[in-house]
Design a protein around this motif. Structure first.
Motif, PDB file in Angstrom:
ATOM      1  N   ALA A 142     -32.025  40.431   0.828  1.00 42.49           N
ATOM      2  CA  ALA A 142     -33.736  39.093   2.013  1.00 42.49           C
ATOM      3  C   ALA A 142     -32.691  39.351   2.916  1.00 42.49           C
ATOM      4  CB  ALA A 142     -33.365  37.789   0.938  1.00 42.49           C
ATOM      5  N   PRO A 143     -34.221  38.492   3.824  1.00 41.57           N
ATOM      6  CA  PRO A 143     -35.959  38.771   3.104  1.00 41.57           C
ATOM      7  C   PRO A 143     -36.178  39.903   4.005  1.00 41.57           C
ATOM      8  CG  PRO A 143     -35.511  37.081   5.128  1.00 41.57           C
ATOM      9  CD  PRO A 143     -33.745  37.523   4.973  1.00 41.57           C
ATOM     10  N   ASP A 144     -35.492  40.436   4.329  1.00 45.69           N
ATOM     11  CA  ASP A 144     -36.494  41.868   5.487  1.00 45.69           C
ATOM     12  C   ASP A 144     -36.575  42.840   4.231  1.00 45.69           C
ATOM     13  OD1 ASP A 144     -38.847  42.951   7.330  1.00 45.69           O
ATOM     14  OD2 ASP A 144     -36.309  43.685   7.842  1.00 45.69           O
ATOM     15  N   LYS A 145     -37.975  43.119   3.958  1.00 48.44           N
ATOM     16  CA  LYS A 145     -38.163  44.568   3.122  1.00 48.44           C
ATOM     17  C   LYS A 145     -37.506  45.804   3.933  1.00 48.44           C
ATOM     18  CE  LYS A 145     -43.025  45.178   3.046  1.00 48.44           C
ATOM     19  NZ  LYS A 145     -43.907  44.447   2.665  1.00 48.44           N
ATOM     20  N   ASN A 146     -38.234  45.778   4.937  1.00 44.17           N
ATOM     21  CA  ASN A 146     -37.739  47.056   5.761  1.00 44.17           C
ATOM     22  C   ASN A 146     -36.219  47.267   6.205  1.00 44.17           C
ATOM     23  OD1 ASN A 146     -40.916  47.401   6.104  1.00 44.17           O
ATOM     24  ND2 ASN A 146     -40.657  46.148   7.973  1.00 44.17           N
ATOM     25  N   LEU A 147     -35.659  46.335   6.848  1.00 44.39           N
ATOM     26  CA  LEU A 147     -34.353  46.591   7.384  1.00 44.39           C
ATOM     27  C   LEU A 147     -33.873  47.097   5.912  1.00 44.39           C
ATOM     28  CD1 LEU A 147     -32.061  46.029   8.874  1.00 44.39           C
ATOM     29  CD2 LEU A 147     -31.571  44.099   8.034  1.00 44.39           C
ATOM     30  N   GLY A 148     -33.614  46.462   4.814  1.00 42.29           N
ATOM     31  CA  GLY A 148     -33.530  46.801   3.527  1.00 42.29           C
ATOM     32  C   GLY A 148     -33.196  47.961   3.302  1.00 42.29           C
ATOM     33  N   ALA A 149     -34.377  48.751   2.926  1.00 40.95           N
ATOM     34  CA  ALA A 149     -35.350  49.712   2.712  1.00 40.95           C
ATOM     35  C   ALA A 149     -34.197  51.177   3.769  1.00 40.95           C
ATOM     36  CB  ALA A 149     -36.952  49.783   2.570  1.00 40.95           C
ATOM     37  N   TYR A 150     -34.281  50.618   4.704  1.00 49.24           N
ATOM     38  CA  TYR A 150     -33.308  50.763   5.459  1.00 49.24           C
ATOM     39  C   TYR A 150     -31.949  51.573   5.328  1.00 49.24           C
ATOM     40  CZ  TYR A 150     -31.525  52.889   9.466  1.00 49.24           C
ATOM     41  OH  TYR A 150     -30.311  53.683  11.070  1.00 49.24           O
TER      42      TYR A 150
ATOM     43  N   GLU B 144     -43.500  44.484  12.075  1.00 45.50           N
ATOM     44  CA  GLU B 144     -44.844  45.254  10.765  1.00 45.50           C
ATOM     45  C   GLU B 144     -46.083  45.541  11.485  1.00 45.50           C
ATOM     46  OE1 GLU B 144     -45.880  43.777   7.354  1.00 45.50           O
ATOM     47  OE2 GLU B 144     -44.189  45.396   7.273  1.00 45.50           O
ATOM     48  N   ILE B 145     -46.128  45.435  13.402  1.00 47.67           N
ATOM     49  CA  ILE B 145     -48.169  45.775  13.217  1.00 47.67           C
ATOM     50  C   ILE B 145     -48.075  47.251  14.497  1.00 47.67           C
ATOM     51  CG2 ILE B 145     -48.920  43.253  12.992  1.00 47.67           C
ATOM     52  CD1 ILE B 145     -48.935  43.815  15.864  1.00 47.67           C
ATOM     53  N   PHE B 146     -46.970  47.825  14.248  1.00 52.12           N
ATOM     54  CA  PHE B 146     -46.641  48.314  15.006  1.00 52.12           C
ATOM     55  C   PHE B 146     -46.891  49.921  14.363  1.00 52.12           C
ATOM     56  CE2 PHE B 146     -42.877  46.819  17.071  1.00 52.12           C
ATOM     57  CZ  PHE B 146     -43.072  46.857  18.235  1.00 52.12           C
ATOM     58  N   ASN B 147     -48.131  50.596  14.886  1.00 51.49           N
ATOM     59  CA  ASN B 147     -48.648  51.805  14.111  1.00 51.49           C
ATOM     60  C   ASN B 147     -48.630  53.328  14.286  1.00 51.49           C
ATOM     61  OD1 ASN B 147     -51.398  53.924  14.092  1.00 51.49           O
ATOM     62  ND2 ASN B 147     -52.758  51.919  13.847  1.00 51.49           N
ATOM     63  N   HIS B 148     -48.090  53.644  13.171  1.00 46.58           N
ATOM     64  CA  HIS B 148     -47.475  54.885  13.287  1.00 46.58           C
ATOM     65  C   HIS B 148     -48.182  56.206  14.283  1.00 46.58           C
ATOM     66  CE1 HIS B 148     -47.146  59.023  11.100  1.00 46.58           C
ATOM     67  NE2 HIS B 148     -45.854  58.861  11.244  1.00 46.58           N
TER      68      HIS B 148
ATOM     69  N   HIS C  53     -36.483  49.111  16.208  1.00 46.63           N
ATOM     70  CA  HIS C  53     -35.623  48.283  15.465  1.00 46.63           C
ATOM     71  C   HIS C  53     -35.844  48.377  14.088  1.00 46.63           C
ATOM     72  CE1 HIS C  53     -34.213  44.142  14.633  1.00 46.63           C
ATOM     73  NE2 HIS C  53     -33.729  44.413  15.478  1.00 46.63           N
ATOM     74  N   PRO C  54     -34.349  48.516  13.622  1.00 47.67           N
ATOM     75  CA  PRO C  54     -35.427  48.763  12.017  1.00 47.67           C
ATOM     76  C   PRO C  54     -35.968  47.334  10.930  1.00 47.67           C
ATOM     77  CG  PRO C  54     -32.862  47.744  12.597  1.00 47.67           C
ATOM     78  CD  PRO C  54     -33.608  47.949  14.008  1.00 47.67           C
ATOM     79  N   GLU C  55     -36.297  46.573  11.390  1.00 53.58           N
ATOM     80  CA  GLU C  55     -37.315  45.634  11.050  1.00 53.58           C
ATOM     81  C   GLU C  55     -38.255  46.385  11.058  1.00 53.58           C
ATOM     82  OE1 GLU C  55     -37.418  41.527  12.743  1.00 53.58           O
ATOM     83  OE2 GLU C  55     -35.573  41.617  12.773  1.00 53.58           O
ATOM     84  N   CYS C  56     -39.051  47.638  11.239  1.00 49.16           N
ATOM     85  CA  CYS C  56     -40.334  48.745  11.506  1.00 49.16           C
ATOM     86  C   CYS C  56     -40.422  48.781  10.098  1.00 49.16           C
ATOM     87  CB  CYS C  56     -40.338  48.972  12.556  1.00 49.16           C
ATOM     88  SG  CYS C  56     -40.491  48.362  14.694  1.00 49.16           S
ATOM     89  N   GLU C  57     -41.728  49.406  10.041  1.00 48.04           N
ATOM     90  CA  GLU C  57     -41.624  50.053   9.278  1.00 48.04           C
ATOM     91  C   GLU C  57     -41.107  51.492   8.212  1.00 48.04           C
ATOM     92  OE1 GLU C  57     -46.252  49.980   8.549  1.00 48.04           O
ATOM     93  OE2 GLU C  57     -45.510  47.756   7.125  1.00 48.04           O
ATOM     94  N   ALA C  58     -41.080  51.780   7.620  1.00 48.99           N
ATOM     95  CA  ALA C  58     -40.273  53.593   7.625  1.00 48.99           C
ATOM     96  C   ALA C  58     -40.909  54.872   7.867  1.00 48.99           C
ATOM     97  CB  ALA C  58     -40.189  53.571   5.661  1.00 48.99           C
ATOM     98  N   SER C  59     -42.821  54.587   8.738  1.00 50.06           N
ATOM     99  CA  SER C  59     -43.430  55.385   8.536  1.00 50.06           C
ATOM    100  C   SER C  59     -42.883  55.856   9.960  1.00 50.06           C
ATOM    101  CB  SER C  59     -44.521  55.191   8.874  1.00 50.06           C
ATOM    102  OG  SER C  59     -44.793  53.753   9.206  1.00 50.06           O
TER     103      SER C  59
END
Ligand code: 13P
Ligand code: SF4
Length: 335
Positions: free
Chosen positions: A170-178, A198-202, A220-226
């Motif tokens: 917890a709490p960051d799902k993006n870092l956790g998924a990474y 979260e708002i960076f655009n693939h 940064h690993p807080e970014c989304e997987a895409s």
């Protein structure tokens, strides 16, 4: 003559710290340096702070570096130019010191996404799991954790658990998924995220990379997987900065808060740094919490030693255990 000198302390309390005016002709750099010496104070600043604040700081770093500095400083006062959870961590590590922060309202959307009472309920559902918590959370959440991680040491710390030990992250799902991807784990993830990363655009980043074939995306690993899937390098703010120094590339698209560009540009003046585009046309990749701090507020904070970060002893004692564990594992890995 500064207007602030005429304001009696009681009035400061009544009016609130943020209404105090500072004479515009005052040399804030000079005055802050003077106050630091007089009070044996240290300024710790995160890379997302304004350039002026980074330049007046005694140490600029990522969350881990700042915690390590807070733990070892011999200063009497720590002025923490960052956000609330970072100042809390400093207080937990140095409870006898006075920790002050330029703006008490400098929070964190990621920390806010995990309210302690809700997390306590969530945790009950997984009695066999250990709790690994990203440092971007409240002190209350830290008291419910087995170990704290930052983006710099998360992989090593998660790998320090036996492979069959189930984990909550917890709490960051993006870092956790990474981390799950890199370690092959299947940690249960709390559904939190950072409003900035979260708002960076693939699509826009892909287009930018296509029009700058000589550029590398660093993220940064807080970014989304895409977004992470496009990155040449993924790491903490410190890691990103170090990568830009060592890489042979001369152009970087940077997917994190743009405050870090100040140090990148200072370290590599000949290189080009482009902030990664977002879903919007605004400058919303600026962290609104980090950017609440200003040089004027740093000055007032140091002069009057307010606002001060206060935590109760029980919270300090309980939250210290998982933070200390993090520092010990980091030291074993020379992080
Ligand atoms: P770092 O530890 O990488 O500096 O991250 C802090 C942060 O708040 C990222 O959003
Ligand atoms: Fe929190 Fe995101 Fe700001 Fe970092 S950038 S302090 S995670 S809101």
């Amino acid at each position: 003559m500064e207007i602030v000198d005429k304001v009696k302390w009681k009035e400061i309390e009544r009016k609130g710290f943020y209404d105090i005016e500072v004479e515009p002709t005052i040399d804030l750099f000079y005055e802050i340096e003077k106050l630091k010496k007089e009070k044996n104070a240290i300024i710790l600043a995160h890379y997302y702070q304004d350039a002026d604040i980074q330049d007046i700081a005694d140490f600029v770093g990522d969350s881990l570096g700042l915690a390590q500095q807070a733990a070892k400083t011999e200063a009497d006062i720590i002025l923490f130019a960052g956000v609330h959870f970072m100042a809390e961590t400093a207080k937990i590590l140095s409870p006898k010191k006075k920790v002050i922060l330029p703006d008490l309202n400098a929070g964190c959307s990621l920390s806010d996404s995990a309210p302690a009472p809700l997390f306590a309920e969530f945790k009950k559902k997984y009695p066999d799991h250990k709790v690994v918590t990203y440092v971007n959370c409240s002190a209350a959440l830290k008291t419910m954790s087995d170990v704290i991680v930052t983006s710099k040491n998360a992989i090593q710390i998660v790998n320090s658990f036996p492979p069959d030990q189930p984990l909550i992250f917890a709490p960051d799902k993006n870092l956790g998924a990474y981390i799950n991807k890199i370690t092959g784990r299947n940690m249960v993830l709390w559904n939190g995220a950072c409003m900035v990363h979260e708002i960076f655009n693939h699509k826009k980043i892909s287009d930018l990379l296509a029009s700058h074939p000589d550029a590398e995306l660093i993220a940064h690993p807080e970014c989304e997987a895409s977004v992470l899937s496009l990155a040449k390098y993924i790491g903490s703010t410190y890691g990103l900065l170090e990568y830009t120094k060592k890489s042979s590339a001369n152009k970087f698209i940077v997917a994190t808060e743009p405050g870090i560009l100040h140090q990148m540009q200072k370290s590599s003046p000949q290189k080009i740094f482009i902030p990664a585009p977002t879903n919007h046309t605004c400058a919303c990749n600026n962290c609104p919490h980090m950017k609440l701090n200003t040089l004027e507020k740093v000055y007032i904070c140091l002069k009057y030693e307010v606002p001060e970060l206060i935590l109760d002893d029980e919270t300090i004692q309980k939250a210290l255990i998982p933070i200390q564990k993090m520092l010990e594992i980091s030291a074993q890995h020379s992080l």
